[in-house]
Motif scaffolding. Structure first.
Motif, mmCIF file in Angstrom:
data_model
loop_
_atom_site.group_PDB
_atom_site.id
_atom_site.type_symbol
_atom_site.label_atom_id
_atom_site.label_comp_id
_atom_site.label_asym_id
_atom_site.label_seq_id
_atom_site.Cartn_x
_atom_site.Cartn_y
_atom_site.Cartn_z
ATOM 1 N N ILE A 51 -3.330 5.920 -2.614
ATOM 2 C CA ILE A 51 -3.452 4.857 -3.597
ATOM 3 C C ILE A 51 -4.680 4.001 -3.344
ATOM 4 O O ILE A 51 -5.207 3.347 -4.258
ATOM 5 C CB ILE A 51 -2.176 3.982 -3.580
ATOM 6 N N LEU B 233 -2.474 -3.317 -6.212
ATOM 7 C CA LEU B 233 -1.980 -1.942 -6.338
ATOM 8 C C LEU B 233 -1.334 -1.398 -5.060
ATOM 9 O O LEU B 233 -0.219 -0.869 -5.116
ATOM 10 C CB LEU B 233 -3.123 -1.036 -6.797
ATOM 11 N N SER C 192 2.608 -0.521 -4.934
ATOM 12 C CA SER C 192 3.015 0.884 -4.799
ATOM 13 C C SER C 192 3.948 1.065 -3.610
ATOM 14 O O SER C 192 4.901 1.847 -3.659
ATOM 15 C CB SER C 192 1.784 1.786 -4.656
ATOM 16 N N ARG C 193 3.680 0.303 -2.516
ATOM 17 C CA ARG C 193 4.569 0.384 -1.353
ATOM 18 C C ARG C 193 5.959 -0.147 -1.690
ATOM 19 O O ARG C 193 6.964 0.381 -1.216
ATOM 20 C CB ARG C 193 3.976 -0.400 -0.175
#
Length: 328
Positions: free
Chosen positions: A168, A229, A233-234
């Motif tokens: 990512i 981001l 995302s985590r």
């Protein structure tokens, strides 16, 4: 455009708040909060209401710009800390000169603002009062600082780009780099607008002012989206991981019951598992260990759980091993 930008920034702020872990660097959180408030103040109805409350002499413009300057400082600091890996062994000098620059930009903005003759509230402050030399310097000083810190942050991203070329982070730092470039171009546009306005070349302003609003919004959306981001995302990955681990636990519990049946020395006492974010992972680990202990102690345990049970144990062990390689 201002409303859309403010709404996007507010949404990004909520994402950052929701995804921020304990003990993590708060730079991006402060950046998103301060820039969001600054953008909300630029929405005309909010600006008019706020400025009326502050005395009706465009003090809300000064407040919004000071919030923006401080937010950009934190944003650039977050980029430096995220882009420069700890293994580089280099201590960034960003904080020293950026703090000094921020202090200088804030001080000069406050002094110059009170030199500007702007007695009537205006939602187009620079368009109405930008012909004054004090207004030109007021704007130029702020954007020179913004351009300098964002150009430096962009160079840091470029310098350490190979360290973040997977997952990512590739998309995140591409957006951050694009945002830094957009910020520098935006600053150049603002400085040209300021110079033309002070020089009285008003007819030449239309070509440059047309891209002002778009670049202003795009710059901070690119930057803050890129920074938000990875943590977002985590957070999403952690939610799916917990759901998957819970499913594995549910499927393995009957196998555990069959494995430890008749073994008084084994019990799945989940009260000893600490109540922390990775609790389900710890529960799964304990359950697998107790099944394996039962298989080692009791020769009949393998027959009781059967081939299907052994397959579930193997799948659960594989799932737990994959989790152990992920950051907690």
């Amino acid at each position: 455009m201002e409303i859309i930008a403010a709404a996007l920034m507010s949404s990004l702020t909520l994402i950052v708040i929701a995804s921020r872990g304990q003990g993590k660097d708060t730079s991006i959180l402060w950046a998103s909060l301060l820039i969001s408030v600054s953008m909300v103040l630029n929405v005309n109805p909010v600006y008019l209401l706020t400025d009326a409350w502050m005395g009706g002499r465009n003090r809300a413009d000064l407040g919004a710009n000071l919030l923006l300057l401080t937010g950009v400082y934190f944003l650039a600091r977050a980029i430096h800390r995220a882009a420069q890996p700890a293994s580089s062994g280099m201590k960034s000098s960003y904080d020293l000169w950026a703090k000094t620059g921020l202090l200088g930009a804030v001080t000069s903005s406050i002094i110059l603002f009170f030199v500007i003759d702007a007695p009537v509230t205006s939602t187009s402050f620079m368009r109405d009062y930008g012909g004054q030399w004090a207004a030109g310097l007021y704007s130029a000083g702020q954007y020179i600082y913004i351009g300098a810190v964002m150009a430096t942050a962009g160079l840091t991203c470029w310098r350490f780009r190979k360290a973040w070329s997977t997952g990512i982070y590739t998309a995140a730092f591409a957006l951050v780099g694009l945002g830094c470039l957009s910020a520098v171009l935006f600053v150049v546009d603002v400085l040209l607008l300021d110079a033309l306005h002070v020089l009285g070349m008003v007819e030449a302003l239309s070509a440059l002012s047309g891209i002002y609003a778009v670049m202003n919004s795009a710059t901070f959306v690119f930057l803050c989206t890129g920074m938000a981001l990875p943590p977002a995302s985590r957070k999403v990955a952690a939610i799916f991981e917990t759901a998957r681990t819970s499913s594995v636990l549910a499927g393995l519990k009957p196998v555990w019951g069959q494995a430890v049946a008749g073994n008084a020395g084994l019990t799945l006492d989940l009260d000893v598992v600490p109540k922390r974010p990775d609790r389900r992972r710890s529960e799964l680990h304990r359950m697998i260990v107790e099944i394996q202990d039962s298989l080692a102690r009791d020769a009949e345990a393998s027959d009781r759980i059967g081939t299907a049970g052994l397959a579930k144990l193997a799948a659960a062990s594989e799932h737990l091993e994959r989790l152990s390689w992920r950051p907690r």
